[in-house]
Design a protein around this motif. Structure first.
Motif, PDB file in Angstrom:
ATOM      1  N   ILE A  93       0.843  -1.208   0.000  1.00 58.37           N
ATOM      2  CA  ILE A  93       0.000   0.000   0.000  1.00 58.37           C
ATOM      3  C   ILE A  93       0.871   1.248   0.000  1.00 58.37           C
ATOM      4  O   ILE A  93       0.604   2.217  -0.725  1.00 58.37           O
ATOM      5  CB  ILE A  93      -0.971   0.010   1.199  1.00 58.37           C
ATOM      6  N   GLU A  94       1.939   1.223   0.795  1.00 48.44           N
ATOM      7  CA  GLU A  94       2.837   2.387   0.834  1.00 48.44           C
ATOM      8  C   GLU A  94       3.465   2.616  -0.539  1.00 48.44           C
ATOM      9  O   GLU A  94       3.552   3.754  -1.011  1.00 48.44           O
ATOM     10  CB  GLU A  94       3.915   2.189   1.903  1.00 48.44           C
ATOM     11  N   GLN A  95       3.889   1.540  -1.202  1.00 48.01           N
ATOM     12  CA  GLN A  95       4.457   1.681  -2.545  1.00 48.01           C
ATOM     13  C   GLN A  95       3.409   2.189  -3.534  1.00 48.01           C
ATOM     14  O   GLN A  95       3.717   3.010  -4.408  1.00 48.01           O
ATOM     15  CB  GLN A  95       5.024   0.343  -3.015  1.00 48.01           C
ATOM     16  N   LEU A  96       2.179   1.729  -3.403  1.00 51.80           N
ATOM     17  CA  LEU A  96       1.106   2.195  -4.284  1.00 51.80           C
ATOM     18  C   LEU A  96       0.800   3.672  -4.036  1.00 51.80           C
ATOM     19  O   LEU A  96       0.514   4.411  -4.977  1.00 51.80           O
ATOM     20  CB  LEU A  96      -0.154   1.346  -4.097  1.00 51.80           C
ATOM     21  N   ARG A  97       0.885   4.101  -2.794  1.00 53.22           N
ATOM     22  CA  ARG A  97       0.674   5.525  -2.486  1.00 53.22           C
ATOM     23  C   ARG A  97       1.781   6.373  -3.133  1.00 53.22           C
ATOM     24  O   ARG A  97       1.512   7.455  -3.661  1.00 53.22           O
ATOM     25  CB  ARG A  97       0.632   5.745  -0.978  1.00 53.22           C
ATOM     26  N   GLU A  98       3.018   5.880  -3.098  1.00 55.01           N
ATOM     27  CA  GLU A  98       4.128   6.584  -3.752  1.00 55.01           C
ATOM     28  C   GLU A  98       3.905   6.644  -5.262  1.00 55.01           C
ATOM     29  O   GLU A  98       4.152   7.680  -5.895  1.00 55.01           O
ATOM     30  CB  GLU A  98       5.451   5.902  -3.423  1.00 55.01           C
ATOM     31  N   LEU A  99       3.429   5.538  -5.840  1.00 55.19           N
ATOM     32  CA  LEU A  99       3.146   5.500  -7.275  1.00 55.19           C
ATOM     33  C   LEU A  99       2.037   6.491  -7.625  1.00 55.19           C
ATOM     34  O   LEU A  99       2.112   7.190  -8.643  1.00 55.19           O
ATOM     35  CB  LEU A  99       2.744   4.087  -7.703  1.00 55.19           C
ATOM     36  N   ASP A 100       1.024   6.563  -6.782  1.00 55.15           N
ATOM     37  CA  ASP A 100      -0.086   7.500  -6.984  1.00 55.15           C
ATOM     38  C   ASP A 100       0.437   8.939  -7.088  1.00 55.15           C
ATOM     39  O   ASP A 100       0.055   9.688  -7.988  1.00 55.15           O
ATOM     40  CB  ASP A 100      -1.069   7.359  -5.813  1.00 55.15           C
ATOM     41  N   VAL A 101       1.330   9.300  -6.186  1.00 56.04           N
ATOM     42  CA  VAL A 101       1.918  10.652  -6.200  1.00 56.04           C
ATOM     43  C   VAL A 101       2.784  10.845  -7.437  1.00 56.04           C
ATOM     44  O   VAL A 101       2.737  11.888  -8.093  1.00 56.04           O
ATOM     45  CB  VAL A 101       2.728  10.915  -4.909  1.00 56.04           C
ATOM     46  N   GLU A 102       3.573   9.814  -7.771  1.00 62.34           N
ATOM     47  CA  GLU A 102       4.452   9.898  -8.947  1.00 62.34           C
ATOM     48  C   GLU A 102       3.643  10.114 -10.229  1.00 62.34           C
ATOM     49  O   GLU A 102       3.997  10.937 -11.071  1.00 62.34           O
ATOM     50  CB  GLU A 102       5.265   8.602  -9.053  1.00 62.34           C
ATOM     51  N   VAL A 103       2.544   9.404 -10.359  1.00 63.05           N
ATOM     52  CA  VAL A 103       1.743   9.460 -11.586  1.00 63.05           C
ATOM     53  C   VAL A 103       0.826  10.681 -11.622  1.00 63.05           C
ATOM     54  O   VAL A 103       0.689  11.335 -12.656  1.00 63.05           O
ATOM     55  CB  VAL A 103       0.906   8.163 -11.743  1.00 63.05           C
ATOM     56  N   HIS A 104       0.207  11.013 -10.491  1.00 60.02           N
ATOM     57  CA  HIS A 104      -0.826  12.057 -10.472  1.00 60.02           C
ATOM     58  C   HIS A 104      -0.387  13.368  -9.827  1.00 60.02           C
ATOM     59  O   HIS A 104      -1.125  14.348  -9.870  1.00 60.02           O
ATOM     60  CB  HIS A 104      -2.088  11.536  -9.772  1.00 60.02           C
ATOM     61  N   GLY A 105       0.782  13.376  -9.205  1.00 61.10           N
ATOM     62  CA  GLY A 105       1.287  14.610  -8.613  1.00 61.10           C
ATOM     63  C   GLY A 105       0.867  14.852  -7.180  1.00 61.10           C
ATOM     64  O   GLY A 105       1.463  15.664  -6.490  1.00 61.10           O
ATOM     65  N   SER A 106      -0.168  14.170  -6.723  1.00 61.32           N
ATOM     66  CA  SER A 106      -0.611  14.303  -5.330  1.00 61.32           C
ATOM     67  C   SER A 106      -1.316  13.013  -4.925  1.00 61.32           C
ATOM     68  O   SER A 106      -1.829  12.283  -5.781  1.00 61.32           O
ATOM     69  CB  SER A 106      -1.554  15.495  -5.164  1.00 61.32           C
ATOM     70  N   PRO A 107      -1.339  12.737  -3.641  1.00 61.80           N
ATOM     71  CA  PRO A 107      -1.978  11.491  -3.203  1.00 61.80           C
ATOM     72  C   PRO A 107      -3.504  11.577  -3.275  1.00 61.80           C
ATOM     73  O   PRO A 107      -4.083  12.630  -3.018  1.00 61.80           O
ATOM     74  CB  PRO A 107      -1.506  11.338  -1.757  1.00 61.80           C
ATOM     75  N   SER A 108      -4.137  10.471  -3.638  1.00 59.10           N
ATOM     76  CA  SER A 108      -5.601  10.429  -3.645  1.00 59.10           C
ATOM     77  C   SER A 108      -6.125   9.792  -2.362  1.00 59.10           C
ATOM     78  O   SER A 108      -7.334   9.706  -2.173  1.00 59.10           O
ATOM     79  CB  SER A 108      -6.112   9.653  -4.864  1.00 59.10           C
ATOM     80  N   THR A 109      -5.204   9.355  -1.517  1.00 61.44           N
ATOM     81  CA  THR A 109      -5.590   8.725  -0.252  1.00 61.44           C
ATOM     82  C   THR A 109      -4.796   9.328   0.892  1.00 61.44           C
ATOM     83  O   THR A 109      -3.724   9.889   0.691  1.00 61.44           O
ATOM     84  CB  THR A 109      -5.319   7.211  -0.261  1.00 61.44           C
ATOM     85  N   LYS A 110      -5.363   9.175   2.082  1.00 60.00           N
ATOM     86  CA  LYS A 110      -4.644   9.526   3.302  1.00 60.00           C
ATOM     87  C   LYS A 110      -4.292   8.217   4.001  1.00 60.00           C
ATOM     88  O   LYS A 110      -4.850   7.158   3.694  1.00 60.00           O
ATOM     89  CB  LYS A 110      -5.524  10.367   4.234  1.00 60.00           C
ATOM     90  N   GLU A 111      -3.387   8.296   4.958  1.00 51.04           N
ATOM     91  CA  GLU A 111      -3.037   7.144   5.775  1.00 51.04           C
ATOM     92  C   GLU A 111      -4.318   6.568   6.380  1.00 51.04           C
ATOM     93  O   GLU A 111      -5.124   7.302   6.950  1.00 51.04           O
ATOM     94  CB  GLU A 111      -2.092   7.578   6.896  1.00 51.04           C
ATOM     95  N   GLY A 112      -4.540   5.289   6.186  1.00 52.15           N
ATOM     96  CA  GLY A 112      -5.708   4.632   6.751  1.00 52.15           C
ATOM     97  C   GLY A 112      -6.931   4.594   5.854  1.00 52.15           C
ATOM     98  O   GLY A 112      -7.918   3.943   6.186  1.00 52.15           O
ATOM     99  N   ASP A 113      -6.902   5.277   4.706  1.00 49.64           N
ATOM    100  CA  ASP A 113      -8.045   5.238   3.793  1.00 49.64           C
ATOM    101  C   ASP A 113      -8.273   3.849   3.206  1.00 49.64           C
ATOM    102  O   ASP A 113      -9.409   3.461   2.960  1.00 49.64           O
ATOM    103  CB  ASP A 113      -7.852   6.213   2.625  1.00 49.64           C
ATOM    104  N   ILE A 114      -7.186   3.154   2.948  1.00 49.69           N
ATOM    105  CA  ILE A 114      -7.267   1.820   2.357  1.00 49.69           C
ATOM    106  C   ILE A 114      -6.904   0.803   3.433  1.00 49.69           C
ATOM    107  O   ILE A 114      -5.833   0.891   4.029  1.00 49.69           O
ATOM    108  CB  ILE A 114      -6.314   1.700   1.144  1.00 49.69           C
ATOM    109  N   PRO A 115      -7.789  -0.156   3.684  1.00 44.93           N
ATOM    110  CA  PRO A 115      -7.475  -1.158   4.710  1.00 44.93           C
ATOM    111  C   PRO A 115      -6.272  -1.996   4.294  1.00 44.93           C
ATOM    112  O   PRO A 115      -6.149  -2.378   3.134  1.00 44.93           O
ATOM    113  CB  PRO A 115      -8.737  -2.006   4.791  1.00 44.93           C
ATOM    114  N   THR A 116      -5.389  -2.239   5.241  1.00 42.22           N
ATOM    115  CA  THR A 116      -4.195  -3.042   4.983  1.00 42.22           C
ATOM    116  C   THR A 116      -4.251  -4.313   5.823  1.00 42.22           C
ATOM    117  O   THR A 116      -5.133  -4.471   6.667  1.00 42.22           O
ATOM    118  CB  THR A 116      -2.919  -2.263   5.346  1.00 42.22           C
ATOM    119  N   THR A 117      -3.309  -5.185   5.600  1.00 37.04           N
ATOM    120  CA  THR A 117      -3.244  -6.434   6.350  1.00 37.04           C
ATOM    121  C   THR A 117      -3.250  -6.180   7.844  1.00 37.04           C
ATOM    122  O   THR A 117      -4.005  -6.807   8.586  1.00 37.04           O
ATOM    123  CB  THR A 117      -1.975  -7.218   5.953  1.00 37.04           C
TER     124      THR A 117
END
Length: 102
Positions: free
Chosen positions: A46-70
């Protein structure tokens, strides 16, 4: 329980990065989890996907805890198991205190 961690993570990453889709992480996760209800992506992915989100879109579309993790799902499951155990112990104690009705 196969296909609940890596496969969804790869699919979400594809939806975020692919020129064909370029979905924000939040939308990509919603799409994948709607089709695969047992999605449970590891915290590190999830952390890597959040970094990818910023890389691709310029800003995060999620906050910490928005997406449930293991770890969040496991914490919720443990809390529910503990609550169930307490309720059973209280029920057993209540039954032990009542005289048998025969």
């Amino acid at each position: 329980l196969s296909g609940i961690n890596r496969s969804p993570a790869m699919t979400v990453g594809y939806l975020v990065r692919s020129p064909q889709f370029r979905m924000p992480l939040k939308a990509a996760y919603a799409c994948v989890s709607k089709g695969r209800t047992q999605t449970c992506i590891h915290d590190g992915y999830i952390e890597q996907l959040r970094e990818l989100d910023v890389e691709v879109h310029g800003s995060p579309s999620t906050k910490e805890g928005d997406i449930p993790t293991t770890s969040t799902i496991m914490a919720e499951a443990c809390a529910q198991m503990a609550a169930d155990e307490r309720a059973k112990e209280e029920e057993d104690a209540e039954k032990a205190g009542k005289p048998d009705e025969a």
